[in-house]
Design an enzyme around this catalytic site. Structure first.
Site, PDB file in Angstrom:
ATOM      1  N   ARG A  35      -1.042   4.407   6.248  1.00  0.00           N
ATOM      2  CA  ARG A  35      -0.810   5.802   6.643  1.00  0.00           C
ATOM      3  C   ARG A  35       0.375   5.919   7.599  1.00  0.00           C
ATOM      4  O   ARG A  35       1.083   6.929   7.584  1.00  0.00           O
ATOM      5  CB  ARG A  35      -2.070   6.375   7.299  1.00  0.00           C
ATOM      6  CG  ARG A  35      -3.115   6.722   6.251  1.00  0.00           C
ATOM      7  CD  ARG A  35      -4.392   7.206   6.885  1.00  0.00           C
ATOM      8  NE  ARG A  35      -5.226   7.861   5.893  1.00  0.00           N
ATOM      9  CZ  ARG A  35      -6.531   8.058   6.028  1.00  0.00           C
ATOM     10  NH1 ARG A  35      -7.142   7.654   7.128  1.00  0.00           N
ATOM     11  NH2 ARG A  35      -7.210   8.655   5.082  1.00  0.00           N
ATOM     12  N   LYS A 200     -19.624   7.581   0.353  1.00  0.00           N
ATOM     13  CA  LYS A 200     -19.895   8.973   0.754  1.00  0.00           C
ATOM     14  C   LYS A 200     -20.482   9.715  -0.435  1.00  0.00           C
ATOM     15  O   LYS A 200     -19.860  10.595  -1.028  1.00  0.00           O
ATOM     16  CB  LYS A 200     -18.611   9.634   1.223  1.00  0.00           C
ATOM     17  CG  LYS A 200     -18.099   9.038   2.524  1.00  0.00           C
ATOM     18  CD  LYS A 200     -16.787   9.676   2.907  1.00  0.00           C
ATOM     19  CE  LYS A 200     -16.128   8.947   4.058  1.00  0.00           C
ATOM     20  NZ  LYS A 200     -14.698   9.246   4.152  1.00  0.00           N
ATOM     21  N   GLY A 353      -9.217   6.175   2.023  1.00  0.00           N
ATOM     22  CA  GLY A 353      -8.823   5.185   3.033  1.00  0.00           C
ATOM     23  C   GLY A 353      -9.345   3.794   2.716  1.00  0.00           C
ATOM     24  O   GLY A 353      -8.593   2.812   2.752  1.00  0.00           O
ATOM     25  N   GLY A 377     -10.790  12.455   1.245  1.00  0.00           N
ATOM     26  CA  GLY A 377     -11.469  13.744   1.216  1.00  0.00           C
ATOM     27  C   GLY A 377     -10.541  14.868   0.769  1.00  0.00           C
ATOM     28  O   GLY A 377     -10.932  15.726  -0.030  1.00  0.00           O
TER      29      GLY A 377
HETATM   30  P1  ADP Z   1     -12.879   5.880   0.441  1.00  0.00           P
HETATM   31  O1  ADP Z   1     -12.586   5.707   1.907  1.00  0.00           O
HETATM   32  O2  ADP Z   1     -11.982   5.079  -0.432  1.00  0.00           O
HETATM   33  O3  ADP Z   1     -12.953   7.332   0.051  1.00  0.00           O
HETATM   34  P2  ADP Z   1     -15.716   5.633   0.933  1.00  0.00           P
HETATM   35  O4  ADP Z   1     -15.466   5.817   2.382  1.00  0.00           O
HETATM   36  O5  ADP Z   1     -16.484   6.671   0.220  1.00  0.00           O
HETATM   37  O6  ADP Z   1     -14.359   5.293   0.161  1.00  0.00           O
HETATM   38  O7  ADP Z   1     -16.555   4.304   0.703  1.00  0.00           O
HETATM   39  C1  ADP Z   1     -16.094   3.030   1.069  1.00  0.00           C
HETATM   40  C2  ADP Z   1     -17.245   2.157   1.457  1.00  0.00           C
HETATM   41  O8  ADP Z   1     -18.194   2.136   0.408  1.00  0.00           O
HETATM   42  C3  ADP Z   1     -16.867   0.713   1.693  1.00  0.00           C
HETATM   43  O9  ADP Z   1     -17.019   0.439   3.051  1.00  0.00           O
HETATM   44  C4  ADP Z   1     -17.843  -0.075   0.812  1.00  0.00           C
HETATM   45  O10 ADP Z   1     -18.378  -1.183   1.483  1.00  0.00           O
HETATM   46  C5  ADP Z   1     -18.925   0.938   0.531  1.00  0.00           C
HETATM   47  N1  ADP Z   1     -19.692   0.658  -0.687  1.00  0.00           N
HETATM   48  C6  ADP Z   1     -19.251   0.572  -1.946  1.00  0.00           C
HETATM   49  N2  ADP Z   1     -20.253   0.248  -2.792  1.00  0.00           N
HETATM   50  C7  ADP Z   1     -21.371   0.140  -2.042  1.00  0.00           C
HETATM   51  C8  ADP Z   1     -22.740  -0.180  -2.332  1.00  0.00           C
HETATM   52  N3  ADP Z   1     -23.120  -0.462  -3.574  1.00  0.00           N
HETATM   53  N4  ADP Z   1     -23.601  -0.197  -1.307  1.00  0.00           N
HETATM   54  C9  ADP Z   1     -23.197   0.078  -0.052  1.00  0.00           C
HETATM   55  N5  ADP Z   1     -21.935   0.376   0.286  1.00  0.00           N
HETATM   56  C10 ADP Z   1     -21.026   0.410  -0.708  1.00  0.00           C
HETATM   57 MG    MG Z   2     -13.797   5.854   3.635  1.00  0.00          MG
END
Ligand code: ADP
Ligand code: MG
Length: 396
Positions: A35, A200, A353, A377
């Protein structure tokens, strides 16, 4: 939306720039500076135009209180290295130090205010409180450039209110991000595949209603997959689960089936007894998860199938790791999806992120993808068709 070049001659003018410098930190060490790097071109453009550049940014969630743990100092240091120029960090956001720091700026120099979220007005739901803080920001500058794409979906003082107080424009990063999202929503080359994962769950489930209509295929992994598996009547053990979303998910599955769209779910899952890097992992069928284990990644058969679908697409948007990619044992699904995106003949976009950090961590280069978005988001809300306050305020 106005561009920076529409703001007229900026020489000697105090330009407030909202950046998104919300980077992951391990103590004082930045673990992914994506970023900050993405913010550099617009800051340099303003320096070259002779502006006095004043950066506003946030880090983490200090919730309206001064907390040195969330100081922007590491971000200011990294930005200074990348610009190869001094970045003076004020000790406060809109206080005496901020004023003195801004007053000391020469043309082409860069200052940064402390974390805007140290101020309770920044994220306040009360319009008057936000507006009051935005007045204080505005008093420090003469024009405003909105370049923090990761926060444009937030109605916050330094994102939304400030833009209506001063002549404002979108920075190059916001313009580039919006251009990519516009392509995804209005002229995506088909097949258009959207890959969703991450943690999320409830946030992302909302996007699905809209994506079923715009994309051809939805591929689902990560934590949200267990709500889908549960909706199909499967045991999901101790995995992440949003029980109150099961009915909504059933609706999505029905809608996809009747609309000729595909929702692809994993057929095998990597499970472990606990959320730990060295927990003993096994691969089980998605319809035979043990009740005392949790799903932490998609299995090898699913990785192969997901990759095959992604590689055939001409447009791919991916948000959210397929598993707990921070732990080597549960990163294989995420690696397979990232690898497949690099082979897409067309536009491939990574958003979020943690997703961006994961692909860099796994050794991929930014250039391997069509675009790595700085906003998770914000991208999702745009794709959902929502009004983003930080963009609509720049519209006229
Ligand atoms: P982004 O930041 O790319 O939008 P999120 O914040 O929604 O993604 O999610 C990222 C997190 O999701 C990571 O820290 C990862 O460890 C977690 N994650 C992915 N799959 C699982 C799972 N099956 N169980 C628990 N956590 C998970
Ligand atoms: Mg995230």
């Amino acid at each position: 939306m106005k561009s920076v070049t529409d703001l007229g001659d900026l020489r000697g003018r105090r330009v407030l720039v909202r950046c998104d410098l919300n980077v992951p930190l391990d103590g004082d060490t930045i673990t992914d500076d994506g970023r900050i790097r993405a913010s550099v071109p617009t800051v340099n453009q303003l320096r070259e135009a002779g502006a006095k550049v004043i950066i506003l940014a946030h880090l983490g969630r200090p919730k309206g209180k001064v907390n040195s743990e969330f100081s922007l100092a590491p971000a200011a240091r990294r930005l200074s290295e990348l610009l190869d120029a001094e970045v003076t960090l004020a000790d406060d956001v809109v206080g005496e130090s901020a004023r003195a720091t801004v007053d000391a700026l020469d043309d082409g120099q860069v200052a940064m205010l402390e974390n805007v979220r140290f101020e309770p007005g920044e994220e306040s739901k009360d319009d008057a409180e936000r507006s009051e803080l935005a007045d204080k920001y505005a008093a420090l500058g003469e024009v405003f450039v909105s370049n923090g794409f990761g926060v444009v979906h937030r109605k916050q003082a330094s994102v939304y209110d400030l833009a209506s107080k001063l002549p404002s424009a979108a920075g190059g990063l916001v313009e580039a991000e919006v251009e990519v999202l516009r392509k995804l929503t209005s002229d995506a080359a088909r097949p258009y595949v959207v890959v969703l994962g991450g943690a999320k769950v409830s946030d992302k489930l909302n996007v699905i209603a809209n994506l079923i209509r715009t994309a051809d295929t939805l591929v689902i992994g990560g934590g949200m997959v267990f709500t889908f598996l549960a909706a199909q009547g499967h045991e999901v053990g101790t995995s992440l689960l949003e029980s109150d979303q099961i009915d909504a998910v059933k609706g999505y599955l029905d809608e996809a089936a009747s609309g000729g769209k595909q929702i692809i779910l994993p057929t095998d899952i990597v499970v472990a007894p606990e959320f730990k890097a060295d927990a003993p992992a096994t691969v089980v069928g998605a319809d035979e998860m043990p009740a005392d284990q949790m799903g932490l990644d998609i299995g090898p058969e699913s990785s192969e199938r997901f990759a095959a679908v992604i590689e055939k697409a001409h447009t791919v948007f991916w948000n959210g790791p397929m598993g707990v990619a921070e732990m080597e044992a549960f990163a294989k699904g995420t690696r397979a999806v990232a690898e497949a995106l690099t082979k897409v003949d067309g536009l491939s976009v990574v958003g979020g992120g943690d997703s961006a950090a994961a692909v860099r961590d796994l050794g991929f280069a930014d250039e391997d993808f069509g675009h790595i978005s700085t906003g998770g988001g914000a991208s999702l809300e745009y794709l959902e068709g929502k009004d983003l306050p930080g963009l609509s305020v720049l519209a006229d």
